[in-house]
Design a protein around this motif. Structure first.
Motif, PDB file in Angstrom:
ATOM      1  N   THR A   1       0.849  -1.192   0.000  1.00  0.00           N
ATOM      2  CA  THR A   1       0.000   0.000   0.000  1.00  0.00           C
ATOM      3  C   THR A   1       0.885   1.242   0.000  1.00  0.00           C
ATOM      4  O   THR A   1       1.810   1.354   0.819  1.00  0.00           O
TER       5      THR A   1
ATOM      6  N   TYR B   1       0.534   5.357   0.263  1.00  0.00           N
ATOM      7  CA  TYR B   1      -0.324   6.499   0.591  1.00  0.00           C
ATOM      8  C   TYR B   1       0.233   7.722  -0.141  1.00  0.00           C
ATOM      9  O   TYR B   1       1.288   8.246   0.219  1.00  0.00           O
TER      10      TYR B   1
ATOM     11  N   ASP C   1      -4.995   3.386   9.546  1.00  0.00           N
ATOM     12  CA  ASP C   1      -4.847   2.301   8.579  1.00  0.00           C
ATOM     13  C   ASP C   1      -3.561   1.522   8.832  1.00  0.00           C
ATOM     14  O   ASP C   1      -3.525   0.296   8.643  1.00  0.00           O
TER      15      ASP C   1
ATOM     16  N   ARG D   1      -1.862  -1.469  -4.105  1.00  0.00           N
ATOM     17  CA  ARG D   1      -2.846  -0.397  -4.249  1.00  0.00           C
ATOM     18  C   ARG D   1      -2.227   0.933  -3.862  1.00  0.00           C
ATOM     19  O   ARG D   1      -1.249   0.997  -3.091  1.00  0.00           O
TER      20      ARG D   1
ATOM     21  N   ILE E   1      -3.495   4.661  -2.362  1.00  0.00           N
ATOM     22  CA  ILE E   1      -4.569   5.432  -1.732  1.00  0.00           C
ATOM     23  C   ILE E   1      -4.211   6.909  -1.886  1.00  0.00           C
ATOM     24  O   ILE E   1      -3.222   7.383  -1.329  1.00  0.00           O
TER      25      ILE E   1
ATOM     26  N   ASP F   1      -7.377   3.952  -5.005  1.00  0.00           N
ATOM     27  CA  ASP F   1      -8.502   4.436  -4.202  1.00  0.00           C
ATOM     28  C   ASP F   1      -8.324   5.928  -3.971  1.00  0.00           C
ATOM     29  O   ASP F   1      -7.216   6.387  -3.659  1.00  0.00           O
TER      30      ASP F   1
ATOM     31  N   VAL G   1      -9.452   9.300  -1.806  1.00  0.00           N
ATOM     32  CA  VAL G   1     -10.050   9.761  -0.556  1.00  0.00           C
ATOM     33  C   VAL G   1      -9.956  11.281  -0.522  1.00  0.00           C
ATOM     34  O   VAL G   1      -8.929  11.848  -0.116  1.00  0.00           O
TER      35      VAL G   1
ATOM     36  N   GLN H   1     -15.768   7.360   2.895  1.00  0.00           N
ATOM     37  CA  GLN H   1     -14.428   6.807   2.730  1.00  0.00           C
ATOM     38  C   GLN H   1     -13.524   7.178   3.901  1.00  0.00           C
ATOM     39  O   GLN H   1     -12.761   6.340   4.390  1.00  0.00           O
TER      40      GLN H   1
ATOM     41  N   MET I   1     -11.852   4.536   6.842  1.00  0.00           N
ATOM     42  CA  MET I   1     -10.443   4.435   7.204  1.00  0.00           C
ATOM     43  C   MET I   1     -10.227   4.675   8.682  1.00  0.00           C
ATOM     44  O   MET I   1      -9.364   4.040   9.313  1.00  0.00           O
TER      45      MET I   1
END
Length: 609
Positions: free
Chosen positions: A27, A29, A52, A159, A161, A195, A197, A232, A236
């Motif tokens: 992940t 960010y 998270d 992924r 974010i 994703d 946010v 969303q 989180m």
């Protein structure tokens, strides 16, 4: 579950087509540095990431995480606290900064990010990173994809974010916007999910990001469904949904249809109870882990000196369990005890078939499991499994079997109920555990005759239940024991003594209940109809009803020493309490032994005799 294929297990399946549910998740960010202009939004963004991270380390500490800022004026390297010898070649891009390189989750990483969020000026972010005038969104996407591709671990899921407030990073029709959409298609080719946010509630997705997310996911814009920004962010910050179990097979077993006919199957759990990790002993001073070792020692008389007692350690293979039979002690080793418990080999054994109408819903004493064929051990299992499944559906029968999940456990009677996708499940068998005599009980309320009530009393009781009713949702009732456990664990690991208290949502809202009762004057009417004494008409709770969900305990009548002695002499154990028995034993100048009430009562009887 995938569709049936009669050729499963006959032709070899390429390794690339096999689906694996294990491994690490990666992940990244990705944060727009322009958010730092609004300190409230920036703090909210960092709070979401911190929660998270805490969720991730509880789910799987092997997961990889990284934090990247884009639209920065400077591109400083990561802190020396987070880099090692292997991170000498950190990837960078123009107007982007890798704040935390892609690394496995650890206590030091989370502690560093917590310090960054709690600092007054966010580690002097405006001076070290700054904010650029243009946009570097395309370069940031390239940087994230390179971090994932050059990762030294095989990632099961990758992924990004994205946190931003800018709904249009590039003007429509510009080269930069086309480059960003091309980067989105590259992310789709590399199987990297994205994703979004937003940190503001009013965010126009149609300006750019609807097309971008559609290209990154391969879903047409008219079929793409996105949650609201507030939902969303709440997801989180809400720590519970992430604590789920990995998708994996619960057990590989053999399904024995007859003495010479078997097929291999997998058992899957449809639900799993959340459990606490095993306890670990630590020193209070420095929190070091204490290792415990258990050993068994026997005392024997010394061969040289009979009066001397020596101790000798006994190994597990030297220990036996004994049972007196006809005046003679029979010894059993641990291996013999295990063999006596193995009534049936691990697996399923078919006993017969019964009509589905004979299966009562009240027989389901625990949650069901799911049975699906596997070609792992026996080729052709899928064909035999499907033939059995189709015949059970056609004749409306269920298979009665015995199931032994693991060694040294007793077999259970189960019913294999065929189900289909059309019925709301998956194609396969649902394993329903059948009750035995010990599982069947009698409820006293159903046996005793119902009391006679008037229509007025019945309507008043219905009104009472109606006014105390509330809307139920499982998401509103997190497990208070697990919440408290993980909060205390986080306090211990990160030395954070100022954490918020855990709210037990399972306790009733006494203030709302009192308000409803007083508003409709239900209590006075209820007690007047049923004639209950000691009426509390003011709506106030007595002792023990202050919102802690407990009830005040009533103590037994104080008894004199002579009355306690008379009760003990006559064997009336229900007439005295444990403290009264202990006081009586101390009055006889004796030491009260440790044990239950029955043991204390018998000891006090021996004192009287």
């Amino acid at each position: 579950m995938s569709e049936w294929n009669l050729n499963d297990g006959i032709e070899d399946v390429d390794d690339e087509e096999k689906v694996s549910f294990t491994g690490r998740d990666g992940t990244i960010y990705l944060i727009d540095a322009d958010i730092s202009k609004n300190e409230e939004h920036f703090f909210m963004c960092l709070s979401c990431i911190e929660e998270d991270l805490l969720k991730g380390i509880l789910a799987n500490s092997r997961d990889m995480v990284s934090v990247v800022f884009y639209n920065t004026k400077n591109s400083p390297p990561p802190s020396a606290q987070l880099t090692d010898n292997e991170d000498t070649n950190i990837i960078s891009a123009e107007n982007c900064a890798t704040f935390i390189p892609l690394k496995p989750l650890s206590k030091n990483l989370i502690q560093y990010f917590k310090n960054f969020r709690q600092s007054s000026n966010f580690f002097n972010f405006n001076e070290t990173h700054g904010i650029s005038n243009g946009s570097s969104f395309s370069e940031a996407l390239w940087l994230c994809s390179r971090l994932i591709i050059r990762c030294n671990y095989r990632l099961h899921r990758s992924r990004i974010i994205l946190f931003t407030n800018n709904e249009l990073p590039y003007m429509n029709g510009t080269k930069e916007q086309n480059d960003a959409l091309i980067r989105a298609k590259d992310l789709l080719d590399n199987k990297i999910d994205v994703d979004l946010v937003p940190l503001v509630d009013e965010f126009n997705m149609d300006a750019f990001y609807m097309e971008f997310l559609s290209a990154a996911s391969g879903i047409p814009p008219d079929e793409l469904r996105l949650d609201s920004p507030a939902t969303q962010r709440e997801h989180m910050l809400h720590r519970h949904p992430r604590r789920n179990n990995r998708k994996s097979c619960l057990r590989h077993i053999n399904f024995e249809l007859a003495d010479s006919v078997s097929l291999s199957c997998n058992i899957y759990s449809l639900t799993r109870k959340a459990r606490k990790p095993n306890a670990i002993n630590m020193l209070r001073e420095n929190k070091e882990i204490v290792l415990a070792k258990r050993s068994y020692v026997v005392e024997q008389q010394s061969a040289e000196d009979p009066e001397e007692v020596v101790q000798r350690e006994v190994l597990p293979g030297q220990m036996f369990k004994g049972q007196m039979i006809c005046g003679k002690e029979i010894l059993f080793s641990s291996d013999e005890m295990k063999k006596m418990k193995e009534i049936q080999d691990v697996g399923l054994r078919l006993l017969g078939f019964k009509p589905l109408a004979a299966l009562k819903p009240r027989w389901m004493i625990k949650h069901c499991l799911f049975l699906y064929p596997s070609e792992k051990k026996i080729n052709g299992s899928t064909k035999v499994f499907r033939a059995l499944w189709e015949k059970c559906l056609e004749k409306e029968k269920y298979a009665l079997c015995t199931l032994t999940m693991r060694r040294l456990t007793s077999p259970k009677y189960v019913a294999l109920v065929p189900q289909t996708i059309a019925s709301g499940g998956n194609d396969g068998f649902c394993i329903v555990f059948l009750p035995v005599e010990t599982n069947i009980g009698v409820i006293d309320a159903l046996v005793k005759p119902l009391p006679d009530v008037t229509p007025e009393q019945q309507s008043l009781s219905e009104l009472l239940c109606k006014k105390l009713r509330f809307k139920y949702s499982p998401e509103n009732f997190p497990n208070p024991a697990l919440n408290l456990f993980y909060k205390r664990l986080e306090e211990t690991v990160y030395d954070d003594e100022e954490m918020e208290d855990v709210i037990d949502a399972t306790l009733p809202d006494l203030g709302r209940q009192d308000e409803q009762l007083v508003k409709y004057n239900i209590l006075e009417r209820f007690f007047m109809e049923f004639g209950t004494e000691d009426v509390v008409t003011s709506g106030k709770r007595g002792a023990g009803g202050q919102g802690d969900g407990t009830r005040a305990k009533t103590s037994k009548k104080d008894l004199s020493e002579s009355q306690i002695e008379e009760a003990i002499r006559n064997g009336r154990i229900e007439a005295v309490t444990v403290p009264q028995i202990k006081d009586f034993i101390r009055s006889r100048n004796a030491h009260a032994p440790n044990g239950a009430k029955q043991a204390l009562f018998e000891f006090s009887q021996r004192l009287i005799d």
